[in-house]
Design a protein around this motif. Structure first.
Motif, PDB file in Angstrom:
ATOM      1  N   LEU A 401       0.816  -1.215   0.000  1.00 24.61           N
ATOM      2  CA  LEU A 401       0.000   0.000   0.000  1.00 24.61           C
ATOM      3  C   LEU A 401       0.852   1.269   0.000  1.00 24.61           C
ATOM      4  O   LEU A 401       0.304   2.379   0.011  1.00 24.61           O
ATOM      5  N   GLU A 402       2.186   1.121  -0.024  1.00 23.61           N
ATOM      6  CA  GLU A 402       3.059   2.275  -0.235  1.00 23.61           C
ATOM      7  C   GLU A 402       2.839   2.871  -1.624  1.00 23.61           C
ATOM      8  O   GLU A 402       3.146   4.042  -1.857  1.00 23.61           O
ATOM      9  N   LYS A 403       2.394   2.054  -2.551  1.00 25.51           N
ATOM     10  CA  LYS A 403       2.125   2.533  -3.905  1.00 25.51           C
ATOM     11  C   LYS A 403       0.765   3.220  -3.905  1.00 25.51           C
ATOM     12  O   LYS A 403      -0.277   2.573  -4.015  1.00 25.51           O
ATOM     13  N   LYS A 404       0.791   4.525  -3.752  1.00 29.14           N
ATOM     14  CA  LYS A 404      -0.457   5.259  -3.597  1.00 29.14           C
ATOM     15  C   LYS A 404      -1.235   5.302  -4.905  1.00 29.14           C
ATOM     16  O   LYS A 404      -0.659   5.170  -5.993  1.00 29.14           O
ATOM     17  N   THR A 405      -2.531   5.456  -4.786  1.00 31.89           N
ATOM     18  CA  THR A 405      -3.392   5.552  -5.957  1.00 31.89           C
ATOM     19  C   THR A 405      -4.132   6.885  -5.940  1.00 31.89           C
ATOM     20  O   THR A 405      -4.430   7.446  -4.885  1.00 31.89           O
ATOM     21  N   ALA A 406      -4.401   7.367  -7.128  1.00 31.93           N
ATOM     22  CA  ALA A 406      -5.162   8.601  -7.320  1.00 31.93           C
ATOM     23  C   ALA A 406      -6.124   8.372  -8.476  1.00 31.93           C
ATOM     24  O   ALA A 406      -6.043   7.357  -9.182  1.00 31.93           O
ATOM     25  N   VAL A 407      -7.044   9.294  -8.668  1.00 35.80           N
ATOM     26  CA  VAL A 407      -8.000   9.162  -9.769  1.00 35.80           C
ATOM     27  C   VAL A 407      -7.255   9.031 -11.097  1.00 35.80           C
ATOM     28  O   VAL A 407      -7.697   8.333 -12.014  1.00 35.80           O
ATOM     29  N   SER A 408      -6.102   9.668 -11.202  1.00 36.99           N
ATOM     30  CA  SER A 408      -5.333   9.638 -12.447  1.00 36.99           C
ATOM     31  C   SER A 408      -4.485   8.375 -12.603  1.00 36.99           C
ATOM     32  O   SER A 408      -3.907   8.147 -13.674  1.00 36.99           O
ATOM     33  N   SER A 409      -4.389   7.545 -11.561  1.00 35.76           N
ATOM     34  CA  SER A 409      -3.544   6.353 -11.615  1.00 35.76           C
ATOM     35  C   SER A 409      -4.077   5.341 -12.623  1.00 35.76           C
ATOM     36  O   SER A 409      -5.287   5.255 -12.863  1.00 35.76           O
TER      37      SER A 409
END
Length: 535
Positions: A401-409
């Motif tokens: 979960l260190e790999k963050k997500t965003a709407v643009s991911s």
């Protein structure tokens, strides 16, 4: 135990500049090109190898001003220099700083600290080379690190007003002048060292034995939450399918809330990673002939160019891969004849799409897994190490979960067995895909007491709940308002009263250790030391 090896030009600069003994009040000296001058006599140097997913964790510990003063390793009010390799920028890094004066565990013999962090090869390189040294195998204990020399060039600061300076160094394993070799002082792995056997052992290294582990000092650092990321187009298609079959009733395709996250079962995830499916049509949807055909009628915008299944996994020896093998395939927790093995890289085995073998892509860092998912989602082919010749495809990966997500991911995490990968769900005993990462070093490695003290200071500070909270703030996700990937471990810190989750002091009441036995990721997690749990 190591001596800092400086490039010829930097050594010359030191001699020419007549650098005097520095004090803690002196900034790191720079040359005429505004590059730091590293004085070996004034700098404590450590080499750390292992877990690529932990590079953000280590960087924030060293550079983040929000780390509590008592836990700081570096003085973040002064310039901190980050070195990165010229290939990915995350395979090899190094951090140069002025030591903190507020942490009593940090040695005071020298004013500066330089920590090399090798992520290439993942967690196994935080275990196998350490064991090789303990067993007298110098050849396998000596591994590649970044080479700091006059060939390194300064870039602009990554954040306006930041005290972090960014420097790029040439790195090429085909050119011996562009890397250095050293024996690691300590390692970090996503799971405990005993798990690196069988399919989890890296190429070129022997299986880890109990006798090997007995030669190490092993300390749990934190509990890391992992997840199952899928390409964004697959995520939306799964949403469409589960909205239609009623399991996500009331949701809309594209919704980013926890309630509207699609889910895969542990058995389905195991089937994907074992290579049991080669085509998404093999995952059926209630009332249809197959997921791919059903989606063609209901969510055409998310269709890939082919229904063939792709997986972006890590290579053998990766701690991220090891914990996934443990959680979903029970490998190596059961005997080899019973455990399910993960499917291997398709291209290296000579398979192409349509040959009936799933398109499994092995990657040597978590960043490369992200590249694999990104490119398969949008059909691109960037010069980043993953060669996407397939176009747009649906794919599943393995990430923390260190790999963050965003709407643009280009990827999203899915639920596992209907449970979202949140810290609160881990603390409440609902989400099971997590593992304690560990630091380890050969117990007899250090001849320099100050380097041993600095190593233990980093290990101690890395696991403090307040440090976890400071690190978690940067790991944001679309599906939860509470960011994070890390929890302090109950073997070192007391959980909150009644087993509650507290984002400002995140401690996991569960552990893969017991009061009588050290951490073992194959052990079912239980409440530690007769503590409390939340119903």
């Amino acid at each position: 135990m190591k001596n800092l090896v400086l490039g010829t030009a930097i050594s010359a600069l030191l001699a020419a500049s007549g650098v005097q003994a520095a004090t803690i009040n002196d900034p790191i000296p720079v040359d005429g090109n505004n590059l730091p001058i590293i004085d070996a006599s004034q700098t404590n140097v450590l080499y750390l190898s292992g877990a690529s997913a932990a590079v953000n964790f280590i960087e924030k510990l060293i550079t983040d001003s929000s780390v509590p003063a008592a836990d700081k390793v570096c003085d973040t009010t002064k310039k901190v220099w980050k070195y990165k390799d010229s290939l990915t920028g995350s395979d090899q890094n190094a951090y140069l700083c002025t030591r903190a004066t507020t942490n009593s565990n940090v040695p005071t013999n020298k004013p500066y600290i330089l920590v090399y962090k090798r992520s290439a090869g993942g967690s196994a390189f935080g275990v196998s080379p350490i064991i090789a040294e303990a067993n007298g195998d110098t050849a396998n204990a000596t591994i590649e690190f970044l080479k700091i020399s006059s060939a390194c060039t300064s870039n602009t600061l990554p954040v306006a007003g930041s005290t972090l300076g960014l420097i790029t160094c040439p790195y090429d394993l085909a050119d011996a002048s562009k890397y250095s070799t050293h024996i690691s002082d300590f390692g970090i792995s996503d799971v405990d060292p005993g798990q690196f056997t069988g399919n989890n052992a890296p190429t070129g290294y022997l299986n880890v034995t109990s006798d090997d582990v007995a030669k190490l000092t092993v300390k749990s650092a934190s509990a890391v939450t992992f997840g199952v990321p899928v390409t964004k187009k697959l995520y939306f298609a799964l949403q469409a399918a589960q909205i239609a079959n009623g399991s996500l009733a009331g949701c809309a395709v594209g919704a980013e809330t926890e309630a509207c996250m699609p889910s895969l079962s542990s058995a389905q995830i195991a089937s994907i990673h074992a290579g049991s499916w080669a085509d998404w049509n093999q995952l059926k949807v209630t009332g249809s002939t197959g997921l791919y055909d059903w989606v063609q009628a209901n969510a055409a915008a998310y269709l890939p160019g082919s229904s063939l299944l792709h997986t972006c996994r890590r290579e053998n020896g990766s701690g991220t891969q090891a914990q996934s093998n443990i959680k979903f395939l029970h490998d190596p927790c059961t005997e080899a004849a019973v455990a399910t093995s993960p499917a291997a890289d398709a291209v290296s085995l000579g398979f192409s799409e349509g040959d009936g073998y799933p398109m499994i892509h092995e990657n040597n860092t978590s960043g490369s897994v992200g590249n694999c998912l990104d490119e398969l989602n949008d059909g691109s082919n960037a010069a980043n190490g993953f060669n996407n010749t397939y176009g747009v495809r649906w794919a599943v990966g393995i990430q923390s979960l260190e790999k963050k997500t965003a709407v643009s991911s280009n990827f999203r995490f899915v639920k596992v067995d209907g449970v979202a990968p949140t810290l609160a769900n881990v603390v409440n005993g609902k989400y099971k895909d997590w593992a304690e990462n560990t630091f380890q070093y050969w117990t007899d490695h250090f001849s320099d007491a100050n380097l041993k003290k600095l190593t233990n200071a980093i290990i101690t500070s890395a696991g403090a709940p307040e440090v976890m909270a400071a690190l978690n703030a940067g790991f944001t996700h679309t599906f939860t308002a509470t960011p994070g990937a890390f929890l302090a471990v109950p073997t070192s810190f007391a959980p909150e009263a009644n087993g509650a989750f507290n984002a400002s002091r995140p401690v996991n009441p569960y552990s893969h250790a017991t009061a009588a036995a050290s951490t073992n990721a194959c052990r079912a997690p239980t409440i530690y030391n007769n503590g409390d749990a939340k119903l």
